[in-house]
Each structure stands twice: as structure tokens, then as C-alpha cells.
Design an enzyme around this catalytic site. Sequence first.
Site, PDB file in Angstrom:
ATOM      1  N   LYS A 180      20.454  82.739 -24.263  1.00  0.00           N
ATOM      2  CA  LYS A 180      19.677  82.895 -23.029  1.00  0.00           C
ATOM      3  C   LYS A 180      18.502  81.915 -23.023  1.00  0.00           C
ATOM      4  O   LYS A 180      17.513  82.094 -23.722  1.00  0.00           O
ATOM      5  CB  LYS A 180      19.123  84.317 -22.874  1.00  0.00           C
ATOM      6  N   GLU A 255      10.347  82.999 -33.995  1.00  0.00           N
ATOM      7  CA  GLU A 255       9.541  81.778 -34.057  1.00  0.00           C
ATOM      8  C   GLU A 255       8.544  81.890 -32.915  1.00  0.00           C
ATOM      9  O   GLU A 255       8.880  81.628 -31.759  1.00  0.00           O
ATOM     10  CB  GLU A 255      10.426  80.540 -33.847  1.00  0.00           C
ATOM     11  N   CYS A 289       4.465  74.149 -29.486  1.00  0.00           N
ATOM     12  CA  CYS A 289       4.021  75.266 -30.323  1.00  0.00           C
ATOM     13  C   CYS A 289       3.182  74.773 -31.500  1.00  0.00           C
ATOM     14  O   CYS A 289       2.293  75.468 -31.972  1.00  0.00           O
ATOM     15  CB  CYS A 289       5.202  76.086 -30.800  1.00  0.00           C
ATOM     16  N   GLU A 390      -3.550  80.689 -28.099  1.00  0.00           N
ATOM     17  CA  GLU A 390      -2.715  79.545 -27.745  1.00  0.00           C
ATOM     18  C   GLU A 390      -2.828  79.314 -26.237  1.00  0.00           C
ATOM     19  O   GLU A 390      -2.387  80.143 -25.445  1.00  0.00           O
ATOM     20  CB  GLU A 390      -1.278  79.914 -28.128  1.00  0.00           C
TER      21      GLU A 390
HETATM   22  P1  NDP Z   1       8.126  83.623 -23.574  1.00  0.00           P
HETATM   23  O1  NDP Z   1       7.866  84.505 -24.720  1.00  0.00           O
HETATM   24  O2  NDP Z   1       7.599  83.981 -22.247  1.00  0.00           O
HETATM   25  O3  NDP Z   1       9.705  83.434 -23.347  1.00  0.00           O
HETATM   26  C1  NDP Z   1      10.571  82.977 -24.355  1.00  0.00           C
HETATM   27  C2  NDP Z   1      11.969  83.425 -24.021  1.00  0.00           C
HETATM   28  O4  NDP Z   1      12.020  84.844 -24.071  1.00  0.00           O
HETATM   29  C3  NDP Z   1      12.414  83.042 -22.605  1.00  0.00           C
HETATM   30  O5  NDP Z   1      13.790  82.765 -22.608  1.00  0.00           O
HETATM   31  C4  NDP Z   1      12.118  84.308 -21.845  1.00  0.00           C
HETATM   32  O6  NDP Z   1      12.857  84.438 -20.677  1.00  0.00           O
HETATM   33  C5  NDP Z   1      12.531  85.353 -22.851  1.00  0.00           C
HETATM   34  N1  NDP Z   1      12.000  86.672 -22.609  1.00  0.00           N
HETATM   35  C6  NDP Z   1      10.899  87.023 -21.897  1.00  0.00           C
HETATM   36  N2  NDP Z   1      10.747  88.365 -21.919  1.00  0.00           N
HETATM   37  C7  NDP Z   1      11.777  88.862 -22.656  1.00  0.00           C
HETATM   38  C8  NDP Z   1      12.173  90.173 -23.049  1.00  0.00           C
HETATM   39  N3  NDP Z   1      11.492  91.252 -22.703  1.00  0.00           N
HETATM   40  N4  NDP Z   1      13.278  90.310 -23.796  1.00  0.00           N
HETATM   41  C9  NDP Z   1      13.994  89.222 -24.185  1.00  0.00           C
HETATM   42  N5  NDP Z   1      13.673  87.960 -23.837  1.00  0.00           N
HETATM   43  C10 NDP Z   1      12.573  87.784 -23.091  1.00  0.00           C
HETATM   44  O7  NDP Z   1       7.687  82.182 -24.017  1.00  0.00           O
HETATM   45  P2  NDP Z   1       7.704  80.884 -23.150  1.00  0.00           P
HETATM   46  O8  NDP Z   1       9.052  80.606 -22.596  1.00  0.00           O
HETATM   47  O9  NDP Z   1       6.543  80.991 -22.244  1.00  0.00           O
HETATM   48  O10 NDP Z   1       7.478  79.764 -24.268  1.00  0.00           O
HETATM   49  C11 NDP Z   1       6.256  79.435 -24.740  1.00  0.00           C
HETATM   50  C12 NDP Z   1       6.007  80.126 -26.077  1.00  0.00           C
HETATM   51  O11 NDP Z   1       6.983  79.764 -27.022  1.00  0.00           O
HETATM   52  C13 NDP Z   1       4.690  79.698 -26.663  1.00  0.00           C
HETATM   53  O12 NDP Z   1       3.967  80.804 -27.080  1.00  0.00           O
HETATM   54  C14 NDP Z   1       5.095  78.832 -27.845  1.00  0.00           C
HETATM   55  O13 NDP Z   1       4.179  78.755 -28.865  1.00  0.00           O
HETATM   56  C15 NDP Z   1       6.366  79.440 -28.261  1.00  0.00           C
HETATM   57  N6  NDP Z   1       7.147  78.465 -28.982  1.00  0.00           N
HETATM   58  C16 NDP Z   1       7.256  78.596 -30.339  1.00  0.00           C
HETATM   59  C17 NDP Z   1       7.949  77.660 -31.083  1.00  0.00           C
HETATM   60  C18 NDP Z   1       8.093  77.805 -32.556  1.00  0.00           C
HETATM   61  O14 NDP Z   1       8.870  77.081 -33.179  1.00  0.00           O
HETATM   62  N7  NDP Z   1       7.400  78.704 -33.218  1.00  0.00           N
HETATM   63  C19 NDP Z   1       8.581  76.511 -30.441  1.00  0.00           C
HETATM   64  C20 NDP Z   1       8.410  76.470 -29.033  1.00  0.00           C
HETATM   65  C21 NDP Z   1       7.715  77.434 -28.333  1.00  0.00           C
HETATM   66  P3  NDP Z   1      12.239  84.030 -19.261  1.00  0.00           P
HETATM   67  O15 NDP Z   1      11.529  82.719 -19.438  1.00  0.00           O
HETATM   68  O16 NDP Z   1      13.425  83.901 -18.436  1.00  0.00           O
HETATM   69  O17 NDP Z   1      11.324  85.154 -18.921  1.00  0.00           O
END
Ligand code: NDP
Length: 497
Positions: A180, A255, A289, A390
Site C-alpha cells: 500500500k 521505520e 527522514c 520532525e
Molecule cells: P504517514 O505515517 O502519514 O503515512 C505513511 C503510510 O502509512 C502511508 O501509506 C499512509 O497512507 C499509511 N497510513 C496512514 N494511516 C494509516 C493507518 N492507520 N494504518 C495503516 N497505514 C496508514 O507518513 P507520511 O506518508 O506522511 O510520510 C512521512 C513520514 O515518513 C515522516 O515522518 C518520515 O520521517 C517517515 N519516513 C521514514 C523513513 C525511514 O526510513 N525511517 C523514510 C521515509 C519517511 P496514506 O498516505 O494513504 O494516508
Amino acid sequence: MLDELCSPPNLYIDGKWVHAVGGGTRDIVNPADGTVIATIDEADRADAVTAVAAARAAFDTGGWPQTPVTERVAYLLRIADLLGEERDALARIETLDTGKTLRESYIDIDDVISVFRYYANLAVTGADRLIDTGNPAIISRVVREPVGVCALIAPWNYPLLQMSWKIAPALAAGCTMVAKPSEVTPLSTIALMRLIDRAGVPPGVVNLIQSSGGTVGSALTDTPDVDLISFTGGAATGETIARNAATHITKVALELGGKNPHIICADADFDSAVDAVLTGAFLHSGQVCSAGTRLIVHESIADDFVTELTRRARNIRIGPGMDEASETGPLVSGQHRAKVEAYVALGIAEGATLITGGSRPDDKHLQAGSYFLPTIFDDCRRWMRIVQEETFGPILTVERFTDDAEAIALGNDTAYGLAAGVRTADPARGERMVRALRHGTVWLNDFGYYTPAAEWGGFGRSGIGRELGPSGLAEYQETKHIWHNTAPAVGGWFADN
Ligand code: NDP
């Protein structure tokens, strides 16, 4: 090419391209100018349940886990070849969807190809471990087996890259999966699925759902039919997923984000340090990130350092990712820019000094996109929320230190622990500092680089587990100990009378 690889139907379930059962669709917007670049199927819960069932059947009865490793490796290499053939199209898709520059997208696609090749190579090296029990009749072996059905959930900042860090090792291990992508940037993952389909991966092994996490998240994370959830995203979502997973004791690999310190000692080479801090903080407009958005600089050079950094930050060319002249693109959406703007207001309210940026660019050509200027706050204190949280935007905070112990204390003063950087001309000091920093990746006189062969992940609230490297494959494997007695005999523990 955007149409060919991403056109509906674009849910991929059990080897078939299907529309969402509820008929839902979603417009995908180019953050560079606000135009709609695609309208795709939007799954609801029922689609997610069907996708999990397809992955379950492919794992339990479809024969995928029993596929010889050489066959799985051939699929991985075929996918890598197809990615190479579609490199231009994929880079364009990623830029149009995320806003990042085409140059960055090409780097991403090349990294994705290397990740598929890396796991193809690693998959064949896994050998059983034999234990000498001291009894020649006993063959004691530790073997690795696929963990099962995986839910793979990726964020919007590196959509294809983050998803590939999951799909490639999961395939190598013999798992089946439901992917997803983020609802904001699903296009490159849809394109990848077309290539996986073209590579002939059997039906049900890889499935794709796109929808909002709120709609389908629990169908993927709160179910006994999923054996592992691998999630990259924000810490708050990570907490929700960990709670859902706990209901069924589902394995999780998380992550999460980072608030990454970049420590500049007084003896560091000045120009390359300024350059590295600038790139670490403002590449991809800070939506990284591991962005080095927390500058910790020695007080003796701090004023000169901030002056030069500010001059360079003001010269960064912002513009559409498709324009070769742009050095960085827009934020991913207007909604995300509003979050970044709220952090700027917070920084001012907390008493930090806004040195540059803090607003949208004036350029009339950029008004339709979600652009934001590189922003630097000086006079920051460790307790400030802009220092601890962040912001995921182009905001750099500056703190000063007097000695190495203080620099380390500041660098470790975070709930996160994803990445950190140190710059010094003294190798012994550098070694002391990198060992003292409690972060998953630490760069010495460099910043931001990684290799698929080295583990990636965080200490503290940055997550659980590691991606990439051998540990990135182990996440998708269970360990099984097989004890084989080749000469069974009566044990005689209980007397037979
Ligand atoms: P989110 O946590 O909002 O979303 C990440 C994913 O989770 C998306 O596909 C999102 O779907 C999905 N999601 C949201 N709510 C749920 C739920 N209740 N159950 C299951 N899946 C869910 O993060 P962002 O997309 O905003 O990404 C940014 C974040 O990712 C930052 O905090 C960043 O630091 C982190 N990140 C970490 C990395 C690492 O290696 N540690 C690398 C890259 C990013 P949808 O968008 O459709 O809501």
C-alpha cells in the site's frame, strides 16, 4: 508513458488488474502546479480484505514459499532489468507525483534497481547453520523460512524507493504481500506492479491496494491473516500500527522518522561542511527522514558558518522538478506546506530567530505549486519543539556548542535516533563522536549517503528493526531449528512398569 504504466484499472489483486469494488477514484495532483495528472482507483476495505486473502492463498497453497531460490532470484533480476528499461518513464512519474527534481528521481530509480539486484544476490548466499550437538546421531540445523503474508506500507517522500526496500527482500525470502503506497504518491508503485506483472511473478504473490491509510489501514494491520507488517512513515501512524499488530501478536518492522543532528566541529573543513549542511537540510525541500535539519556547530565558527549558510540557502533555485534548472522542488502538497508553515510560526513563538526564508517564494511562476523557501532559525534551544519535532520541510535549526561532550549530549537529546553527522579534521575525535551518538546511521565527514548492503533504521522512536543489508532480508524470515535423530531409540526417562 504516464498513461500506459498508471492507467486504470490499477488495483492489482491475485494477478489481475481490477477497479475498486466500490467504484471509488482519486485524483493525483502535481505539486509543482496543482494540475491533476492522473485519476486512479481508490480501494476500500473490501478490496484490502480480498488482497490479503489472495496473498494468504498464494502463501498457504500457491507454492510460492516452496519455489526454488534460483527461480525467485530470476524474478528479481527480471524485475531489475524491466526497471532499467523503463528508467526514463519511472523517473518522470516520480517527479510529477512527488515534485522532486528529475535528477533526484533518476538517483532513486537507480537505487531501486540496485536493491532488487542486491537481494537477488543475497538470496542465494543464505545457508543452513549446522550445530555440533556432540551426538553423531543428531543432525541439528537452523534454517530460514519466509515469514508469510506481509503488509507493506510506504510513505510519500521516496515512494518507489521505500516500497522496493520492502518488496525486493520479501520476494527474495519467499513471502507473499499486499503493498500500500501513500495515497498522495501512488503512481510509481502502480508502475512497478506493471513490471512485476510483466516479469511473470505468479498471481497472488504481490498485490497492490491504493487508498488512504485511514480507510484500508486496519484491514492490513489488524488481522490474523497478515504475519508481518513492514511500515515506513510517521511516528504517530507507527504507534497505531503497533497497537493494531499487538492484537494478534503480528510481527512489525517500523521505520519511523528522525530529527537528525549534524555536528560541525571547529576544525572541520569550512566550505565542504557548509555545503554538506545545506544539502543535508534542503535536498528534496527537507522531506527526507534522514534530513540533517538540526545543525549543532562549535561556537567559535558559528557566526561565520551561519552567515555563509544563509547566503547559500538564498541562492538555492526552487522550481518544478521537471525543469533542469531547479535545484529543489515544491513540498508534496498544499496540506503538507500548511504543516510546515505552522512550524515556522511555532519557531518564532518559541523565541528562535528567523534568519532567512519562513515564507512562500514571491516568484509569480511558482504560485500554483506548493513551494516553500529554505528556512534557517538561529538561537535555537534544545527544548524547542522545532528542534525536537520532525518538521519534514526545509527548516534548519541552529544550536551552538562549546565542547565535544556538549555536542554529543545535544546530538543524543532526541526521542528519535535515525541518523546523524559529524565533521572534524581529527579522525580520533571523529571516531569517539560517531561511537557516542545513538543513531542508526552516522556519517563522518559526509552526509546522506547509504548503500543497499548496509542496514538502515533507527534507535529510539525511529523504529523497530532494520531495512537493507542482511538484516533487511532477515525481517522477512522466520528461524526454524530442525533436530533430526538419525538413530531413534527408547529414551528410558520414564520406567516402563
Ligand atoms: P504517514 O505515517 O502519514 O503515512 C505513511 C503510510 O502509512 C502511508 O501509506 C499512509 O497512507 C499509511 N497510513 C496512514 N494511516 C494509516 C493507518 N492507520 N494504518 C495503516 N497505514 C496508514 O507518513 P507520511 O506518508 O506522511 O510520510 C512521512 C513520514 O515518513 C515522516 O515522518 C518520515 O520521517 C517517515 N519516513 C521514514 C523513513 C525511514 O526510513 N525511517 C523514510 C521515509 C519517511 P496514506 O498516505 O494513504 O494516508
